[in-house]
Write a protein that holds these residues in place. Structure first.
Motif, mmCIF file in Angstrom:
data_model
loop_
_atom_site.group_PDB
_atom_site.id
_atom_site.type_symbol
_atom_site.label_atom_id
_atom_site.label_comp_id
_atom_site.label_asym_id
_atom_site.label_seq_id
_atom_site.Cartn_x
_atom_site.Cartn_y
_atom_site.Cartn_z
ATOM 1 N N UNK A 53 86.605 -13.688 8.607
ATOM 2 C CA UNK A 53 86.350 -13.679 7.076
ATOM 3 C C UNK A 53 87.813 -12.897 6.848
ATOM 4 N N UNK A 54 87.578 -11.756 7.111
ATOM 5 C CA UNK A 54 88.912 -10.648 6.785
ATOM 6 C C UNK A 54 90.375 -11.053 7.570
ATOM 7 N N UNK A 55 90.666 -12.152 8.681
ATOM 8 C CA UNK A 55 91.856 -12.862 8.847
ATOM 9 C C UNK A 55 91.879 -14.047 7.917
ATOM 10 N N UNK A 56 90.925 -14.190 7.724
ATOM 11 C CA UNK A 56 91.340 -15.985 6.411
ATOM 12 C C UNK A 56 92.497 -14.472 5.345
ATOM 13 N N UNK A 91 78.996 -16.340 4.484
ATOM 14 C CA UNK A 91 80.118 -15.657 3.908
ATOM 15 C C UNK A 91 81.340 -16.183 4.839
ATOM 16 N N UNK A 92 81.393 -15.844 5.820
ATOM 17 C CA UNK A 92 83.046 -16.865 6.900
ATOM 18 C C UNK A 92 83.354 -17.412 5.773
ATOM 19 N N UNK A 93 82.578 -18.522 5.442
ATOM 20 C CA UNK A 93 82.270 -20.104 5.174
ATOM 21 C C UNK A 93 83.308 -20.293 3.968
ATOM 22 N N UNK A 94 82.883 -19.300 2.912
ATOM 23 C CA UNK A 94 82.829 -18.971 1.403
ATOM 24 C C UNK A 94 84.329 -18.600 1.805
ATOM 25 N N UNK A 95 85.408 -17.768 2.404
ATOM 26 C CA UNK A 95 86.353 -17.542 2.170
ATOM 27 C C UNK A 95 87.322 -18.955 2.603
ATOM 28 N N UNK A 96 86.497 -19.847 3.035
ATOM 29 C CA UNK A 96 87.357 -20.625 3.783
ATOM 30 C C UNK A 96 87.933 -21.886 2.746
ATOM 31 N N UNK A 97 88.606 -22.656 2.723
ATOM 32 C CA UNK A 97 89.240 -23.375 1.952
ATOM 33 C C UNK A 97 88.504 -24.686 2.232
ATOM 34 N N UNK A 98 88.349 -25.031 3.694
ATOM 35 C CA UNK A 98 86.954 -25.993 4.020
ATOM 36 C C UNK A 98 87.161 -25.753 5.885
ATOM 37 N N UNK A 99 85.681 -26.106 5.816
ATOM 38 C CA UNK A 99 85.414 -26.033 7.450
ATOM 39 C C UNK A 99 85.420 -26.807 8.341
ATOM 40 N N UNK A 100 86.022 -26.778 9.166
ATOM 41 C CA UNK A 100 85.722 -27.968 10.208
ATOM 42 C C UNK A 100 85.001 -27.390 11.159
#
Ligand code: ZN
Ligand code: ZN
Length: 258
Positions: A53-56, A91-100
């Motif tokens: 999440x921080x990386x994104x 929480x991490x998924x929320x930071x993503x534009x999309x999840x593969x």
């Protein structure tokens, strides 16, 4: 030759398996050179607490600072550790534009494998992993779907033959209903064209669409190893493709360009 103008499965140097040249600057430069309209950078998220999440957040500000004609989506490549266990948190998924989500990372020591090392056992296990990805509610695109490789003594093609049309149809309908797309990895589509023709037909009847991604770990792999003509020979049309989840409203299919 016509080429597609996007690639939604590119690893940066944050992924241990990617080359050191895969910096954001180099990825953007190469994508721009190829005339891409949109790309997606998806690094591996092998574990829930790995700082993704921080990386994104950091990557997002770097991309903004660099500025680019290419629209950059930032996601991650999560994986199924077992049919009921996905590698990322909500929480991490929320930071993503999309999840593969990869449901076939069987080569990793922490990923559950079937007890029996047979094509039938892997096919059955994979279908459960695939369904688990959909049921997680965190998956937008199933990465390199249905292709299981690197299993000693088990042929990829033999596993394809063990998937029954009825089971595929059931899962793909479920995927479509939950807005989960399938990745089209051009290398796999060319190598296993018979299976991908069959898959495309079932996807169409189930209402499931595709997202293009080459799983690039090196700069030279950002270029998709397939032309629009080759894709159309395999039976694909523009309207079989979408951009991944959150930006779906910003544009439809993937137009071809000269
Ligand atoms: Zn993968
Ligand atoms: Zn990957």
């Amino acid at each position: 030759m016509q080429t597609l103008n996007c690639n939604f499965h590119i690893h940066s140097q944050r992924s241990a398996c990617a080359g050191a040249e895969m910096t954001l600057v180099n990825i953007l430069r190469e994508s721009d050179r190829l005339g891409y309209q949109r790309i997606g950078i998806c690094d591996h998220a092998h574990r829930k607490r790995d700082g993704m999440a921080e990386h994104l957040r950091l990557a997002r500000s770097t991309v903004k600072r660099l500025g680019s004609k290419v629209e950059v989506l930032l996601g991650c490549e999560a994986e199924m550790h077992s049919p009921a266990d996905i590698s990322i948190s909500r929480a991490t998924a929320k930071e993503c534009d999309y999840v593969l989500v990869a449901a076939n990372h069987y080569h990793l020591s922490w990923v559950e494998n079937p007890r029996l090392k047979s094509a039938r056992a892997y096919a059955r296990h994979y279908l459960k992993m695939f369904e688990g990805a959909i049921d997680s509610g965190l998956c937008h695109v199933v990465a390199h779907p249905f292709v299981i490789w690197r299993i000693q003594g088990v042929e990829t093609e033999e596993i394809f033959r063990c998937y029954r049309d009825g089971d595929l149809r059931f899962l793909l309908k479920k995927a479509a209903k939950r807005d989960v797309a399938l990745e089209l990895n051009p290398r796999h589509a060319l190598q296993f064209s018979g299976f991908f023709r069959r898959l495309l037909e079932i996807c169409r009847s189930a209402g499931c669409q595709f997202v293009v991604g080459s799983d690039a770990h090196a700069l030279q792999a950002i270029r998709l190893p397939i032309s629009c003509q080759q894709l159309s020979r395999l039976g694909f049309r523009n309207d079989d493709f979408i951009v991944p989840a959150k930006c779906r409203q910003s544009g439809g299919a993937v137009p071809a360009q000269a």
